[in-house]
Motif scaffolding. Structure first.
Motif, PDB file in Angstrom:
ATOM      1  N   ALA A 182      11.214 -14.279  -3.637  1.00  0.00           N
ATOM      2  CA  ALA A 182      12.010 -14.244  -4.876  1.00  0.00           C
ATOM      3  C   ALA A 182      12.837 -15.521  -5.072  1.00  0.00           C
ATOM      4  O   ALA A 182      12.846 -16.097  -6.164  1.00  0.00           O
ATOM      5  CB  ALA A 182      12.904 -13.011  -4.871  1.00  0.00           C
ATOM      6  N   LYS A 202      15.875 -13.352 -13.547  1.00  0.00           N
ATOM      7  CA  LYS A 202      15.429 -12.148 -14.243  1.00  0.00           C
ATOM      8  C   LYS A 202      13.921 -12.114 -14.382  1.00  0.00           C
ATOM      9  O   LYS A 202      13.288 -11.066 -14.244  1.00  0.00           O
ATOM     10  CB  LYS A 202      16.049 -12.104 -15.641  1.00  0.00           C
ATOM     11  N   ARG A 205      12.442 -11.059 -11.239  1.00  0.00           N
ATOM     12  CA  ARG A 205      12.595  -9.612 -11.063  1.00  0.00           C
ATOM     13  C   ARG A 205      11.552  -8.878 -11.920  1.00  0.00           C
ATOM     14  O   ARG A 205      10.948  -7.899 -11.499  1.00  0.00           O
ATOM     15  CB  ARG A 205      14.012  -9.223 -11.471  1.00  0.00           C
ATOM     16  N   MET A 209       8.478  -6.287 -10.788  1.00  0.00           N
ATOM     17  CA  MET A 209       8.194  -4.978 -11.374  1.00  0.00           C
ATOM     18  C   MET A 209       6.718  -4.859 -11.742  1.00  0.00           C
ATOM     19  O   MET A 209       6.076  -3.856 -11.455  1.00  0.00           O
ATOM     20  CB  MET A 209       9.031  -4.779 -12.626  1.00  0.00           C
ATOM     21  N   THR A 210       6.198  -5.879 -12.387  1.00  0.00           N
ATOM     22  CA  THR A 210       4.783  -5.778 -12.772  1.00  0.00           C
ATOM     23  C   THR A 210       3.896  -5.755 -11.528  1.00  0.00           C
ATOM     24  O   THR A 210       2.862  -5.104 -11.517  1.00  0.00           O
ATOM     25  CB  THR A 210       4.338  -6.939 -13.674  1.00  0.00           C
ATOM     26  N   ASN A 212       4.571  -4.252  -8.894  1.00  0.00           N
ATOM     27  CA  ASN A 212       4.573  -2.864  -8.431  1.00  0.00           C
ATOM     28  C   ASN A 212       3.507  -2.032  -9.122  1.00  0.00           C
ATOM     29  O   ASN A 212       3.193  -0.934  -8.689  1.00  0.00           O
ATOM     30  CB  ASN A 212       5.929  -2.214  -8.728  1.00  0.00           C
ATOM     31  N   LEU A 213       2.996  -2.530 -10.229  1.00  0.00           N
ATOM     32  CA  LEU A 213       2.001  -1.761 -10.985  1.00  0.00           C
ATOM     33  C   LEU A 213       0.581  -2.102 -10.579  1.00  0.00           C
ATOM     34  O   LEU A 213      -0.363  -1.502 -11.073  1.00  0.00           O
ATOM     35  CB  LEU A 213       2.173  -2.016 -12.481  1.00  0.00           C
ATOM     36  N   SER A 216      -2.068   0.518 -10.103  1.00  0.00           N
ATOM     37  CA  SER A 216      -1.809   1.700 -10.932  1.00  0.00           C
ATOM     38  C   SER A 216      -2.224   1.423 -12.367  1.00  0.00           C
ATOM     39  O   SER A 216      -1.631   1.949 -13.291  1.00  0.00           O
ATOM     40  CB  SER A 216      -0.327   2.054 -10.912  1.00  0.00           C
ATOM     41  N   MET A 258      -0.135   0.665 -20.855  1.00  0.00           N
ATOM     42  CA  MET A 258       0.390  -0.324 -19.925  1.00  0.00           C
ATOM     43  C   MET A 258       1.248  -1.336 -20.672  1.00  0.00           C
ATOM     44  O   MET A 258       2.333  -1.711 -20.222  1.00  0.00           O
ATOM     45  CB  MET A 258      -0.784  -1.002 -19.218  1.00  0.00           C
ATOM     46  N   ALA A 261       4.562   0.177 -21.407  1.00  0.00           N
ATOM     47  CA  ALA A 261       5.430   0.245 -20.225  1.00  0.00           C
ATOM     48  C   ALA A 261       5.997  -1.135 -19.895  1.00  0.00           C
ATOM     49  O   ALA A 261       7.185  -1.278 -19.613  1.00  0.00           O
ATOM     50  CB  ALA A 261       4.656   0.801 -19.033  1.00  0.00           C
ATOM     51  N   GLU A 264       8.641  -2.086 -22.289  1.00  0.00           N
ATOM     52  CA  GLU A 264       9.881  -1.360 -22.002  1.00  0.00           C
ATOM     53  C   GLU A 264      10.643  -2.042 -20.870  1.00  0.00           C
ATOM     54  O   GLU A 264      11.868  -2.102 -20.873  1.00  0.00           O
ATOM     55  CB  GLU A 264       9.593   0.095 -21.606  1.00  0.00           C
ATOM     56  N   LEU A 265       9.906  -2.543 -19.894  1.00  0.00           N
ATOM     57  CA  LEU A 265      10.563  -3.199 -18.764  1.00  0.00           C
ATOM     58  C   LEU A 265      11.283  -4.463 -19.205  1.00  0.00           C
ATOM     59  O   LEU A 265      12.434  -4.692 -18.831  1.00  0.00           O
ATOM     60  CB  LEU A 265       9.524  -3.558 -17.698  1.00  0.00           C
ATOM     61  N   SER A 268      14.267  -3.702 -21.034  1.00  0.00           N
ATOM     62  CA  SER A 268      15.347  -3.204 -20.180  1.00  0.00           C
ATOM     63  C   SER A 268      16.067  -4.331 -19.462  1.00  0.00           C
ATOM     64  O   SER A 268      17.256  -4.267 -19.211  1.00  0.00           O
ATOM     65  CB  SER A 268      14.787  -2.244 -19.126  1.00  0.00           C
ATOM     66  N   LEU A 269      15.316  -5.349 -19.111  1.00  0.00           N
ATOM     67  CA  LEU A 269      15.899  -6.428 -18.308  1.00  0.00           C
ATOM     68  C   LEU A 269      16.728  -7.402 -19.112  1.00  0.00           C
ATOM     69  O   LEU A 269      17.702  -7.959 -18.620  1.00  0.00           O
ATOM     70  CB  LEU A 269      14.773  -7.215 -17.649  1.00  0.00           C
TER      71      LEU A 269
END
Ligand SMILES: Nc1ncnc2c1ncn2[C@@H]1O[C@H](COP(=O)(O)OP(=O)(O)OP(=O)(O)O)[C@@H](O)[C@H]1O
Ligand SMILES: [Mg+2]
Lengths: 270, 698
Positions: A182, A202, A205, A209-210, A212-213, A216, A258, A261, A264-265, A268-269
């Protein structure tokens, strides 16, 4: 024949390309170079492999020849072919032959994309014979000491049809790349774009997050390259969410859920 | 008549008199209706006239009542809702007669309210998939979304209401869903339930004089803290939370505690302190997204996950240790440790003898999850499991295995790998092929309906795979001149050689030339969801594979003891995907045990006999190999691994899909020669499996 297929660009890099080492890859590459062993760069897309090669070419002061492999790349696209000029035929070196003659560094990007029979032409170059036989002219090029071969490969794609053959991969010293940590990634994004530390953090970060997907529904998370793109858009005045949407979300997927989502992330950030 | 000018009452009355003649009398005129309709816009009037004419054909009396209510209805609803109202009325008339239908017309207000609610309501079913991805991205650790009357989380699952309509617009109801999910996620992420004491909250509430009040108070305070965390980490989200809720300023007694809870260094300890200090004070209004707390559910889920993850990590470390040299004699220092960085931003690092180790992705995910619960990886978690520390297995009930006599003729005999002896037991397993009993149920059609969206998406992606073009060079005949060949030929000619005859390019579609065998677990443990998911997946796969034209076969496997291994035919390679096959897929039923090795050997034998450039074996199972006669634990794992190695030697690519909610440490070893995927949510299987197949073969 594809126009431009033979245009070989050897690049002598005179200005230091910005590169943040992730580990000991620089020393490893230099070691391999000194011992005349070819190098395999493994890692996901956009994590700095090409940049690393540019950096190494600059360090070793050798011209860099890069070939992006695609599934229609033939052996002659690499080695060379005859052309007609003024009623005569002349032999034109392909990028690989060119790099060998030049004593440069030849970087074959995404080697698994090339057709299987194409990969084989690098075999004699990649073991201790270090020669490139040119079938059509009967010539056998012997690589000078300065020549180096590097290939890249993304093991993330699981296709059994595109696995690298053992007989190919076992000729190389492998360097594994991953997305930088990071802190490092934040520094890279900031340096490449000038977006500032806070936004770079940011974005990093967001990338995590992406990532993590992955598995999935996403094949890959956002690469460092995409972060740099988004950061550059922001520097030129585009809003953070819009920049993330265009440079990152849409680049990662077409799937509407996707996309929703991921958007949305970023909403949110920022 | 002007097309846009509203009709006057008189004009409407004339028209109504004619249309409703049969329902009118001297004392009952269309006057009132005409007056009310004259206040509508022209397009509304036309709409009403259109419907009056239709209703009058069915029943003039009903049409008369409709004429009288229509203006009211159109003032309350847009045309498409009004149309639904009329159609519903006609339905009632058809089923129950005139008077109930008139009553339905009169209930226009309730109907309009219902429609409006429907229009603004958001269902979990529609937002669930996006929210799940959102949550997974936030924390890396999946939070399973489930339906529950009130929103709460037990740290493993997250419950949300089936639908939300409390806000005036759809957009806001969507926001509310997201806010609830994010708030509950924040509880699991910002340490509301520290793993060091899973029962903390439960005990805190229980030991209070008024447990419900204590829980409410804690929750209100914790929500202040969490919202502040969100404001720092996800400011965009925080703005959305604020937009949902006009927050009154905190009461006097709460002010200083509020400030402390909102500080960056506040932890759940601060919340407990505040709860003690403010005990007895009235609790402020709940924030609309905060849901409820259930300390008991948290205690159970947390304790269970931590025990499981500790065992999984220890087992994984044991595997990692297997490849390392043993320490010098007498040196019994702990060899594994975790990097001490306390930042959530970086992945936890694993050190071995003080050196950084790149752990496999599943181990990293495990460490991350443990750190999320405990803030760090405790030393005792970093002790590799001892030998024979496999998770205890649940005893299966003894069945009458040996009943009947066994005729081994006509059966196939297979060797089995005994890892203890490091060689094969000769002709150890007796295997028979049997047919799946076809079932005539509408399962296939239902599956296709259920996954209609997915199925079209798959169709598209698979179609894209099919159309790979290839150019053949140096052909004698073809679509274009091969300039390379021509030029080479030209230079050959000049140097006195012969002009070669292949001078053309030919385009052709690359035949995929893939044969794939699907091996499906039919053991007893697949009963229920897994079996359903397996069958659904097969249906979707078959549909997709038909598009690709790849050759494929499907076989199930199960059995009980080495003497009775069974392979169930579902679809042979040379069989078309027809009614019979569909009935057999439908008829796949859970049987007995999971002896994987012999099944792999048998099916690979079959696959070997197929002419194809690429041969693929895809196994689908729900976990560990297991049979009644000692085929469990390491024995079963090692034999399965061996069978996969054999497959690889025969040039067969194996890919194993495991449906299992627990992170199993033995998978990488067992599937060594094969690639594998672990699917923890059966519902995702149909999607995943087609996706995997696409990746494997493109
Ligand atoms: N270690 C690094 N130091 C400096 N810049 C980096 C580094 N890693 C990534 N980058 C940035 O990311 C961008 C993408 O990297 P690069 O093009 O080298 O990726 P790649 O690994 O070659 O990807 P691909 O496999 O898709 O070709 C670079 O242009 C650079 O801005
Ligand atoms: Mg590159």
């Amino acid at each position: 024949m594809k126009p431009g297929a033979m245009r070989t660009e050897a690049l002598l890099i005179t200005k230091e390309p910005y590169y943040e080492p992730q580990g000991e890859e620089i020393a490893l590459f230099e070691g391999a170079y000194r011992n005349k062993i070819p190098v395999l760069l493994k890692g996901p897309t956009g994590c700095g492999k090409t940049r690393f090669m540019e950096h190494m070419a600059w360090r070793l002061k050798r011209p860099l020849v890069t070939v992006s492999c695609h599934d229609d790349l033939t052996a002659s696209d690499l080695v060379g072919r005859y052309l007609i000029t003024a009623g005569d035929t002349v032999w034109i070196d392909g990028p690989l032959a060119h790099a060998v003659r030049l004593g440069g560094i030849c970087y074959l990007d995404e080697i698994v994309e090339a057709r299987k029979d194409t990969t084989v032409v690098i075999h004699p170059l990649a073991d201790d014979r270090r020669v490139l036989p040119i079938e059509k002219t009967g010539e056998v090029l012997s690589a000078p000491g300065e020549f180096a071969l590097a290939i890249s490969y993304n093991p993330g794609y699981q296709s059994v049809l595109k696995d690298l053959k053992q007989s190919t991969r076992q000729r190389f010293i492998a360097l594994e790349f991953d997305y930088p940590s990071a802190d490092l990634e934040r520094r890279i994004v900031d340096h490449e774009s000038g977006v500032g530390d806070e936004i770079a953090a940011k974005l990093v970060r967001f990338a995590a997050m992406t990532r993590n997907l992955k598995g999935s529904g996403l094949e890959e998370g956002a690469s460092t390259r995409l972060l740099v793109h988004a950061a550059k858009l922001m520097v030129s005045g585009i809003g953070a969410r819009t920049a993330c949407q265009g440079a990152i979300a849409q680049a990662l997927t077409d799937d509407p859920e996707m996309l929703a989502a991921i958007n949305e992330l970023s909403a949110s950030l920022f | 008549m002007d097309e846009f000018r509203p009709l006057t009452a008189a004009e409407i009355e004339d028209w109504l008199d004619e249309e409703l003649d049969a329902a009118l009398s001297l004392r009952r005129t269309s006057r009132q209706a005409a007056i009310s309709l004259s206040s509508l816009a022209r397009d509304q009037q036309d709409f009403v006239r259109h419907w009056i004419a239709i209703v009058a054909k069915t029943n003039p009396e009903l049409a008369f009542h409709f004429a009288n209510h229509a203006a009211d209805g159109l003032k309350r609803m847009a045309k498409d809702d009004a149309e639904a109202w009329i159609i519903q009325t006609m339905d009632v008339y058809d089923k129950m007669g005139l008077y109930p239908a008139i009553a339905a017309l009169a209930a226009v207000e309730a109907f309009a309210a219902g429609r409006a609610e429907r229009a603004r309501a958001v269902a979990l079913e529609e937002v669930g998939p996006v929210l799940e991805l959102f949550l997974q991205a936030l924390s890396g650790r999946p939070l399973r979304l489930e339906r529950g009357a009130r929103p709460f989380t037990d740290t493993t699952r997250l419950f949300l209401p089936a639908s939300i309509a409390e806000r005036p617009t759809r957009e806001e109801n969507l926001r509310l869903y997201k806010a609830m999910a994010a708030h509950l996620w924040a509880q699991t992420w910002f340490g509301t339930f520290p793993g060091s004491d899973p029962e903390r909250l439960m005990n805190h509430c229980r030991s209070s004089r008024d447990p419900d009040y204590a829980c409410e108070l804690f929750h209100a305070l914790e929500t202040i803290r969490l919202d502040a965390c969100l404001a720092r980490e996800l400011p965009g989200l925080y703005r959305e939370l604020r937009a949902l809720h006009n927050r009154p300023p905190p009461a006097r007694a709460w002010q200083s505690w509020s400030a402390r809870l909102e500080a960056a260094d506040a932890t759940v300890e601060t919340t407990y302190e505040a709860a003690a200090a403010l005990y007895g004070e009235p609790v402020p209004e709940r924030r609309p997204y905060q849901g409820i707390l259930d300390g008991g559910a948290v205690a159970v889920a947390l304790a269970e996950r931590m025990a499981q993850e500790r065992a999984a990590l220890q087992a994984a470390l044991k595997k990692l240790l297997a490849g390392k040299a043993s320490p010098p004699e007498g040196d019994d220092r702990r060899r594994f440790s975790a990097g001490k960085e306390r930042s959530d931003r970086n992945e936890p690092t694993l050190l071995f003898d003080g050196e950084r180790l790149t752990a496999p992705a599943d181990v990293r995910a495990l460490m991350q999850s443990i750190r999320q619960d405990l803030g760090e990886i405790p030393d005792e978690y970093l002790v590799p499991a001892g030998d024979g520390d496999y998770a205890p297995e649940s005893p299966k009930k003894v069945e009458d295995v040996w009943k009947g006599t066994y005729h081994e003729d006509g059966a196939f005999l297979y060797n089995e790998w005994d890892y203890k002896r490091q060689h094969y037991r000769k002709e150890w397993c007796v295997l028979r092929e049997v047919d799946v009993h076809p079932a005539e149920e509408p399962f296939v059609a239902e599956t296709l309906r259920k996954y209609a969206g997915l199925s079209t998406r798959l169709r598209k992606t698979f179609e894209a795979l099919r159309g790979e073009n290839a150019v053949q060079r140096r052909q004698k005949h073809g679509d274009e001149v091969d300039f390379d060949a021509l030029i080479q030929g030209f230079s050959d000619l000049r140097s006195g050689r012969e002009l070669p005859d292949g001078l053309f390019l030919r385009h052709r579609r690359l035949a995929r030339n893939i044969a794939v065998m699907f091996m499906v677990d039919m053991s007893g443990s697949t009963k229920g969801w897994i079996n359903d998911a397996e069958r659904e997946s097969l249906v979707l796969l078959c549909e997709a594979l038909e598009i690709l034209g790849d050759r494929y076969a499907i076989y199930g496997f199960s059995g009980i003891t080495r003497k009775r291994c069974e392979i169930y035919r579902v679809k042979r390679f040379d069989e078309p995907y027809n009614r019979e096959v569909r009935a057999r897929i439908t008829g796949i039923k859970p049987q007995d045990y999971t002896r994987m090795g012999v099944a792999i050997r048998h099916l690979c034998g079959m696959l070997k006999g197929v002419e194809a450039r690429t041969k693929l074996l895809v196994t689908l199972s729900d976990g560990k190999p297991d049979d009644y006669d000692g085929y469990r634990g390491e024995y079963g794992i090692e034999d399965t691994r061996q069978a996969l190695l054999e497959a690889k030697r025969d040039g067969i690519h194996a890919f194993c899909i495991t449906i299992d909610t627990d992170a199993r440490d033995y998978l990488p070893h067992m599937y060594g020669a094969a690639n594998y995927a672990q699917i923890d949510d059966v519902r995702k299987l149909p999607l995943k499996i087609s996706d995997i197949y696409r990746h494997l073969t493109s």
